[in-house]
Design an enzyme around this catalytic site. Structure first.
Site, mmCIF file in Angstrom:
data_model
loop_
_atom_site.group_PDB
_atom_site.id
_atom_site.type_symbol
_atom_site.label_atom_id
_atom_site.label_comp_id
_atom_site.label_asym_id
_atom_site.label_seq_id
_atom_site.Cartn_x
_atom_site.Cartn_y
_atom_site.Cartn_z
ATOM 1 N N HIS A 95 0.931 -1.219 -0.063
ATOM 2 C CA HIS A 95 0.019 -0.038 0.086
ATOM 3 C C HIS A 95 0.979 1.138 0.029
ATOM 4 O O HIS A 95 1.626 1.382 -0.909
ATOM 5 C CB HIS A 95 -0.681 -0.373 1.202
ATOM 6 C CG HIS A 95 -2.017 0.986 1.134
ATOM 7 N ND1 HIS A 95 -2.403 1.672 0.246
ATOM 8 C CD2 HIS A 95 -2.933 1.304 2.501
ATOM 9 C CE1 HIS A 95 -3.366 2.406 0.701
ATOM 10 N NE2 HIS A 95 -3.736 2.249 1.827
ATOM 11 N N HIS A 104 -2.353 -2.621 -9.502
ATOM 12 C CA HIS A 104 -3.466 -2.222 -8.472
ATOM 13 C C HIS A 104 -4.578 -3.060 -8.412
ATOM 14 O O HIS A 104 -4.833 -3.713 -9.416
ATOM 15 C CB HIS A 104 -3.872 -0.967 -9.017
ATOM 16 C CG HIS A 104 -4.698 0.029 -8.179
ATOM 17 N ND1 HIS A 104 -6.343 -0.124 -7.710
ATOM 18 C CD2 HIS A 104 -4.293 0.835 -7.302
ATOM 19 C CE1 HIS A 104 -6.346 0.577 -6.854
ATOM 20 N NE2 HIS A 104 -5.302 1.471 -6.319
ATOM 21 N N ARG A 162 -3.307 9.840 -10.967
ATOM 22 C CA ARG A 162 -2.616 10.591 -9.954
ATOM 23 C C ARG A 162 -1.013 10.463 -10.637
ATOM 24 O O ARG A 162 -0.210 11.419 -10.303
ATOM 25 C CB ARG A 162 -2.681 9.769 -8.573
ATOM 26 C CG ARG A 162 -4.265 10.125 -8.364
ATOM 27 C CD ARG A 162 -4.302 9.082 -6.893
ATOM 28 N NE ARG A 162 -4.042 7.898 -7.159
ATOM 29 C CZ ARG A 162 -3.792 6.770 -6.160
ATOM 30 N NH1 ARG A 162 -4.237 7.251 -4.954
ATOM 31 N NH2 ARG A 162 -3.930 5.452 -6.584
HETATM 32 N N1 CMX Z 1 5.166 -6.675 -9.700
HETATM 33 C C1 CMX Z 1 4.974 -8.171 -9.764
HETATM 34 N N2 CMX Z 1 3.965 -8.875 -9.555
HETATM 35 C C2 CMX Z 1 2.810 -8.331 -9.541
HETATM 36 C C3 CMX Z 1 2.528 -6.953 -9.494
HETATM 37 C C4 CMX Z 1 3.983 -6.162 -9.507
HETATM 38 N N3 CMX Z 1 3.675 -4.760 -9.539
HETATM 39 N N4 CMX Z 1 1.393 -6.650 -9.371
HETATM 40 C C5 CMX Z 1 0.640 -7.732 -9.204
HETATM 41 N N5 CMX Z 1 1.571 -8.969 -9.198
HETATM 42 C C6 CMX Z 1 1.119 -10.326 -9.121
HETATM 43 C C7 CMX Z 1 0.609 -10.503 -7.677
HETATM 44 O O1 CMX Z 1 1.710 -10.794 -6.696
HETATM 45 C C8 CMX Z 1 -0.183 -11.846 -8.031
HETATM 46 O O2 CMX Z 1 0.905 -12.824 -7.856
HETATM 47 P P1 CMX Z 1 0.543 -14.496 -7.351
HETATM 48 O O3 CMX Z 1 -0.686 -14.686 -8.160
HETATM 49 O O4 CMX Z 1 1.650 -15.114 -7.803
HETATM 50 O O5 CMX Z 1 0.262 -13.943 -5.944
HETATM 51 C C9 CMX Z 1 -0.680 -11.534 -9.489
HETATM 52 O O6 CMX Z 1 0.393 -10.645 -10.072
HETATM 53 C C10 CMX Z 1 -2.058 -11.081 -9.551
HETATM 54 O O7 CMX Z 1 -2.096 -9.943 -8.841
HETATM 55 P P2 CMX Z 1 -3.319 -8.841 -9.203
HETATM 56 O O8 CMX Z 1 -4.575 -9.509 -9.142
HETATM 57 O O9 CMX Z 1 -2.842 -8.302 -10.487
HETATM 58 O O10 CMX Z 1 -3.076 -7.844 -8.192
HETATM 59 P P3 CMX Z 1 -3.643 -7.523 -6.598
HETATM 60 O O11 CMX Z 1 -4.987 -6.917 -6.728
HETATM 61 O O12 CMX Z 1 -3.556 -8.781 -5.754
HETATM 62 O O13 CMX Z 1 -2.594 -6.574 -5.881
HETATM 63 C C11 CMX Z 1 -1.066 -4.732 -5.758
HETATM 64 C C12 CMX Z 1 -2.504 -5.324 -6.293
HETATM 65 C C13 CMX Z 1 -1.057 -3.323 -5.875
HETATM 66 C C14 CMX Z 1 -0.939 -5.209 -4.201
HETATM 67 C C15 CMX Z 1 -0.110 -5.424 -6.692
HETATM 68 O O14 CMX Z 1 -0.260 -5.044 -7.925
HETATM 69 C C16 CMX Z 1 1.426 -4.906 -5.996
HETATM 70 O O15 CMX Z 1 1.937 -5.993 -5.296
HETATM 71 N N6 CMX Z 1 2.032 -3.938 -6.811
HETATM 72 C C17 CMX Z 1 3.342 -3.407 -6.316
HETATM 73 C C18 CMX Z 1 3.164 -2.786 -4.837
HETATM 74 C C19 CMX Z 1 2.641 -1.457 -4.935
HETATM 75 O O16 CMX Z 1 2.973 -0.661 -5.947
HETATM 76 N N7 CMX Z 1 1.610 -1.032 -4.193
HETATM 77 C C20 CMX Z 1 0.884 0.206 -4.278
HETATM 78 C C21 CMX Z 1 -0.501 0.359 -4.708
HETATM 79 C C22 CMX Z 1 -1.191 1.633 -4.525
HETATM 80 C C23 CMX Z 1 -1.184 1.934 -2.933
HETATM 81 O O17 CMX Z 1 -1.984 1.268 -2.374
HETATM 82 O O18 CMX Z 1 -0.656 2.923 -2.735
#
Ligand code: CMX
Length: 441
Positions: A271, A318, A327
């Site tokens: 987050h 996301h 943003r």
């Molecule tokens: N890099 C690598 N893998 C990623 C990824 C990324 N940026 N985003 C998603 N994935 C992976 C997930 O870890 C998940 O893997 P597994 O199936 O092996 O567990 C798969 O892709 C599917 O995930 P998703 O359904 O696309 O994404 P989620 O809704 O579960 O998660 C989020 C969303 C933001 C937690 C994820 O995209 C992520 O970890 N991003 C990087 C961290 C980040 O930038 N967070 C900030 C978000 C904005 C905020 O809240 O401030």
């Protein structure tokens, strides 16, 4: 009673009656179905909350009371000679539901200045922590120390009537928002500037004064803070910081306890902490490749290496958005105007070209596009705010605007304690087998 409180009372009474009528007539309407996969996978996509302040569309991004970020940058009042919106205006919009006038915003600036005194014991509590404590931990501890000032908890202890909850929450929320910049700036100056603190400037707006107390006089940095504090404020109700604040508030924990819960959630790397992780990741890449501006080919290789190590690419993806975060775009536009020659800013833009196709090619990531955190650190770095462990505190100060406006609405609308149903996997298996006695062993 102040003008803002009067307006909020009038507005919330109307909405409260509307909701009562709506539930009387349509309370049994089915609005969706829940899949087993959603129950196991973070409740993604289940509609289970009402949040009045903003609404997120997967394609178009966030809208605050119907206004997109580009619209807000145009329509919200600005500082004298400035071009970015004042966050006071966004708070007014989220709370009242209409765009504020210049006078409304000036009024809010002066109210927040008047209420901004932080008692000494809060600074003493921060000082009791080792100076190397993570800034987010210091921030949450300070919010908890400030809880001694909660009017809500004092009035509740004296037997406050339910109909007065909203007013006590409103007063606590206004006090908290007024005081957070001083606390956050204190943590920054303590940890990174040898404890040389800067007194508030009563002539500045909320974000400008925050920038000033952090120690940055550059007017472009003040503008960045106004934009930053506006765009990070709210992202509808289901994100971890908003939901945690709302959930804890539903137990009638006061706004200090509720906000601290939300800030603990914001401190997670998936987050709000992602904003520090982005810059840390870019610095690690630069160090490994021994270059200030890695080429797109080098970035692509580094991204693949990151993924092969089982790590996420911070700032990308996301839970709801399926497009580039508006943003991110707003910050990119700011960068083009104020920091286009900065190598770090250029690297962020190169990463934007390289990362999405790689993430897309994996086939499992639902959103390969950048979120808000992919850009913010590079702009802060540009103006000299290089201490990236601090970045999530800035996010937290801004996020307080949205989650506390929502908390006022929660109590004004009389929402009950939140308590969804959970089940065990054993019970799920019985469901799937069609067993009658699902509750027994
Ligand atoms: N890099 C690598 N893998 C990623 C990824 C990324 N940026 N985003 C998603 N994935 C992976 C997930 O870890 C998940 O893997 P597994 O199936 O092996 O567990 C798969 O892709 C599917 O995930 P998703 O359904 O696309 O994404 P989620 O809704 O579960 O998660 C989020 C969303 C933001 C937690 C994820 O995209 C992520 O970890 N991003 C990087 C961290 C980040 O930038 N967070 C900030 C978000 C904005 C905020 O809240 O401030």
């Amino acid at each position: 009673m102040g003008i803002l409180k009067d307006r909020f009372k009038a507005k919330s009474e109307i909405v409260s009656t509307e909701i009562k009528d709506l539930l009387k007539e349509h309370g049994d309407k089915v609005i969706g179905e829940v899949l087993l996969s959603q129950v196991y996978q973070g409740m993604r996509g289940i509609t289970g909350l009402v949040t009045e302040t903003s609404l997120l569309d997967a394609q178009d991004g966030i809208r605050f009371r119907g206004y997109s970020i580009p619209e807000l940058r145009e329509k919200l009042p600005k500082s004298n000679g400035g071009s970015e919106p004042l966050p006071e205006g966004l708070f007014y919009l989220m709370l009242i539901g209409n765009l504020p006038t210049e006078d409304d915003v000036q009024h809010l600036t002066s109210v927040w200045q008047r209420r901004s005194h932080v008692p000494n014991h809060v600074f003493a509590t921060i000082e009791a922590l080792p100076v190397n404590t993570h800034p987010m931990t210091q921030f949450v501890v300070a919010i908890m120390a400030l809880q001694t000032e909660s009017g809500f908890s004092k009035k509740y202890a004296q037997g406050m009537s339910k109909k007065d909850y909203w007013e006590a929450v409103f007063d606590d929320a206004m006090d908290l928002i007024s005081r957070l910049p001083r606390i956050a700036a204190y943590i920054y100056r303590r940890k990174y500037k040898k404890g040389e603190h800067i007194q508030p400037n009563g002539l500045l707006d909320w974000a400008g004064n925050f920038a000033h107390m952090l120690g940055y006089a550059n007017e472009d940095f003040h503008e960045l803070m106004r934009l930053y504090m506006t765009i990070h404020a709210d992202h509808e109700g289901g994100n971890v910081s908003a939901h945690a604040t709302h959930l804890v508030g539903s137990a009638l924990s006061d706004p200090y306890l509720s906000l601290a819960a939300g800030m603990n959630g914001l401190a997670g790397p998936l987050h709000g902490l992602a904003n520090q992780e982005v810059i840390k990741w870019i610095f690690e890449m630069r160090k490994e490749l021994q270059t200030e501006i890695p080429t797109k080919e080098q970035i692509a290789e580094y991204v693949k290496k990151t993924l092969s190590e089982g790590r996420v690419v911070p700032g990308y993806g996301h839970a709801v958005l399926r497009q580039t975060d508006p943003r991110f775009i707003a910050q990119m536009e700011f960068g083009k105007r104020h920091a286009a020659d900065d190598p770090l800013v250029q690297t962020v833009w190169n990463i934007y070209e390289v990362v999405p196709p790689i993430l897309q090619s994996l086939g499992k990531i639902k959103n390969p596009w950048p979120n808000v955190d992919a850009h913010s650190g590079a702009l802060l770095e540009h103006f000299g705010l290089v201490e990236y462990e601090y970045y999530t505190v800035l996010f937290g100060v801004s996020r307080s605007l949205g989650v506390l406006a929502s908390l006022c609405w929660d109590r004004a609308l009389g929402y009950p304690i939140e308590r969804p149903k959970s089940v065990t996997t054993k019970l799920v298996k019985k469901w799937l087998n069609g067993e009658d006695n699902i509750w027994g062993d």
